[in-house]
Design a protein around this motif. Structure first.
Motif, PDB file in Angstrom:
ATOM      1  N   GLY A  99       3.849  69.069  10.054  1.00  0.00           N
ATOM      2  CA  GLY A  99       3.928  69.881   8.567  1.00  0.00           C
ATOM      3  C   GLY A  99       3.669  68.361   7.752  1.00  0.00           C
ATOM      4  O   GLY A  99       2.256  68.116   6.910  1.00  0.00           O
ATOM      5  N   THR A 100       4.659  67.226   8.635  1.00  0.00           N
ATOM      6  CA  THR A 100       3.819  65.978   7.429  1.00  0.00           C
ATOM      7  C   THR A 100       2.181  65.468   7.958  1.00  0.00           C
ATOM      8  O   THR A 100       1.888  64.594   7.493  1.00  0.00           O
ATOM      9  N   ASP A 148       0.927  72.036  -0.274  1.00  0.00           N
ATOM     10  CA  ASP A 148       1.447  71.611   0.334  1.00  0.00           C
ATOM     11  C   ASP A 148       2.271  73.166   0.419  1.00  0.00           C
ATOM     12  O   ASP A 148       3.639  73.444  -0.823  1.00  0.00           O
ATOM     13  N   ALA A 190       4.492  74.139   2.766  1.00  0.00           N
ATOM     14  CA  ALA A 190       5.365  73.770   3.168  1.00  0.00           C
ATOM     15  C   ALA A 190       7.102  74.678   3.880  1.00  0.00           C
ATOM     16  O   ALA A 190       7.790  75.164   4.404  1.00  0.00           O
ATOM     17  N   GLN A 191       7.049  74.944   1.848  1.00  0.00           N
ATOM     18  CA  GLN A 191       8.296  76.260   2.457  1.00  0.00           C
ATOM     19  C   GLN A 191       7.483  77.360   1.240  1.00  0.00           C
ATOM     20  O   GLN A 191       8.772  78.174   0.875  1.00  0.00           O
ATOM     21  N   SER A 249       3.937  73.652   6.876  1.00  0.00           N
ATOM     22  CA  SER A 249       5.006  73.290   8.177  1.00  0.00           C
ATOM     23  C   SER A 249       5.534  74.048   9.229  1.00  0.00           C
ATOM     24  O   SER A 249       5.984  75.814   8.544  1.00  0.00           O
ATOM     25  N   LYS A 262      11.782  76.555   8.442  1.00  0.00           N
ATOM     26  CA  LYS A 262      11.092  77.188   7.476  1.00  0.00           C
ATOM     27  C   LYS A 262      11.279  78.715   7.138  1.00  0.00           C
ATOM     28  O   LYS A 262      11.524  78.946   8.330  1.00  0.00           O
TER      29      LYS A 262
END
Ligand SMILES: *Cc1c(COP(=O)(O)O)cnc(C)c1O
Length: 369
Positions: free
Chosen positions: A59-60, A155, A157-158, A179, A184
């Motif tokens: 994800g980064t 973003d 990711a969550q 991500s 997750k």
């Protein structure tokens, strides 16, 4: 009875009958990088979000590559929330851009009032983070971006599967990042990530960056890097993706149970939902008032209940982002005050209502002196 914060062992055991043949398929084909599994996962995940998808290493990387592909003016400012995981900020800083932290409101996503206050002629983009599973106010963010001619990176990711006004996150901005870190809502068995976009040119630029600067082997049209989704991870993700909606629905049941059982509890602040957000509850974060957070957390641990802190320090409180030229100093009072109050309760499809009650009961008793 102990309550786990997260239970990947149980999830893995439940999926074993599906996972093992998927892994065996990759081994049999010996296609470990790229190939059918990756292509099919990209198609399936793209269809799930409602955009085109590109698998990347994590994800980064997804965020860093997405920001790079936007080609924002050097030294321009990107607005992003003060309370997010460090990766959101790293993606901006590593692209030689300036960071401006925006405060959160009671939903723990970007405060629109603060966002608006912090836009300057130097601002080039907004990074919206859908924290804890809840979408930021994407209608307000898109309206501000339009008015001030700013780009939007999401973003997500969550927030796999979350939506705002019935539109999936990942489809509001020009480009969005996911991500698949194991913890997750949709997690691989190692690092993995994805970039999604409906702008085919932009996504092609990301693919180029992630594949050593070229879309064809040994053609390097720009300076690239290596960030690929492994075929084994793609195979695992393809098994898990069809379960995601059911897992998110179970998270919602647990969240509603916490809300019901903990309503009107003195010394405790429950999460606030934006009226139009459909949350996927990556985390269920409460605030413990009167300086009692750490003692409450200790009492819960003694009762066998695991909790987390997301995050113990808001980014403006972290050394990497203090007194550095690439961060424009700006006040983020909520994010900084709440870092001492937040507490993440157990959350995931591994929980049932009985365990939610156990957590709620233990939390209530921990709050009484
Ligand atoms: C997990 C996470 C990331 C980074 O993802 P990795 O796959 O761990 O690199 C980025 N942003 C947020 C908000 C996250 O929670």
């Amino acid at each position: 009875m102990a309550v786990k914060f997260l239970d990947l062992r149980a999830q893995t055991a439940n999926l074993r009958a599906e996972i093992e043949p998927a892994i065996a398929r990759v081994l049999a084909n010996a296609a470990f990088i790229g190939g059918a599994e990756v292509e099919q996962f990209e198609r399936e995940f793209g269809a799930f979000v409602g955009a085109n998808a590109l698998g990347v290493g994590n994800g980064t990387d997804a965020l860093e590559i997405a920001v790079q592909a936007l080609n924002l003016p050097k030294d321009s400012e990107v607005l992003l929330p003060a309370n997010t995981f460090a990766a959101s900020a790293e993606a901006v800083a590593r692209n030689q851009l300036r960071l401006v932290f925006v405060d959160c409101d009671s939903t723990y996503t970007m405060s629109i009032a603060d966002l608006e206050r912090k836009i300057t002629p130097q601002t080039s983009a907004i990074m919206a983070v859908h924290l804890y599973g809840q979408s930021a106010d994407m209608h307000a963010i898109c309206a501000l971006a339009k008015r001030h001619n700013l780009r939007i990176i999401e973003d997500c990711a969550q927030a796999h599967g979350a939506s705002f006004a019935s539109q999936k996150v990942g489809t509001f901005g020009e480009i969005a990042c996911f991500s698949f870190y194991p913890g997750k809502n949709l997690g691989a068995y190692g690092d993995a990530g994805a970039i999604v976009s409906n702008d085919t040119k932009l996504l092609a630029a990301c693919r180029q960056i992630a594949h050593h600067g070229g879309l064809q082997k040994y053609e390097h049209d720009r300076i690239g890097r290596n960030s690929r989704l492994d075929s084994l991870q793609a195979a695992v993700l393809r098994v898990k993706l069809p379960h995601l909606n059911a897992w998110n629905a179970q998270r919602d049941i647990i969240a509603r149970e916490y809300m019901r059982l903990l309503a009107d509890t003195e010394g405790l602040v429950l999460p606030t939902l934006h009226a139009q957000a459909q949350c996927v509850w990556h985390l269920f974060v409460v605030r413990i008032l009167d300086g009692k957070r750490d003692s409450v957390r200790q009492k819960l641990a003694e009762a066998g209940i695991e909790t987390g802190l997301h995050y113990p320090k808001a980014l403006p409180s972290c050394a990497a982002y203090q007194n550095v030229p690439f961060v424009r100093t700006s006040a983020t009072p909520n994010a900084c005050a709440w870092e001492a109050e937040i507490l993440s309760l157990p959350m995931g499809e591994h929980l049932d209502k009985t365990q939610a009650r156990e957590v709620a009961d233990a939390l209530r008793s921990a709050l009484v002196p």
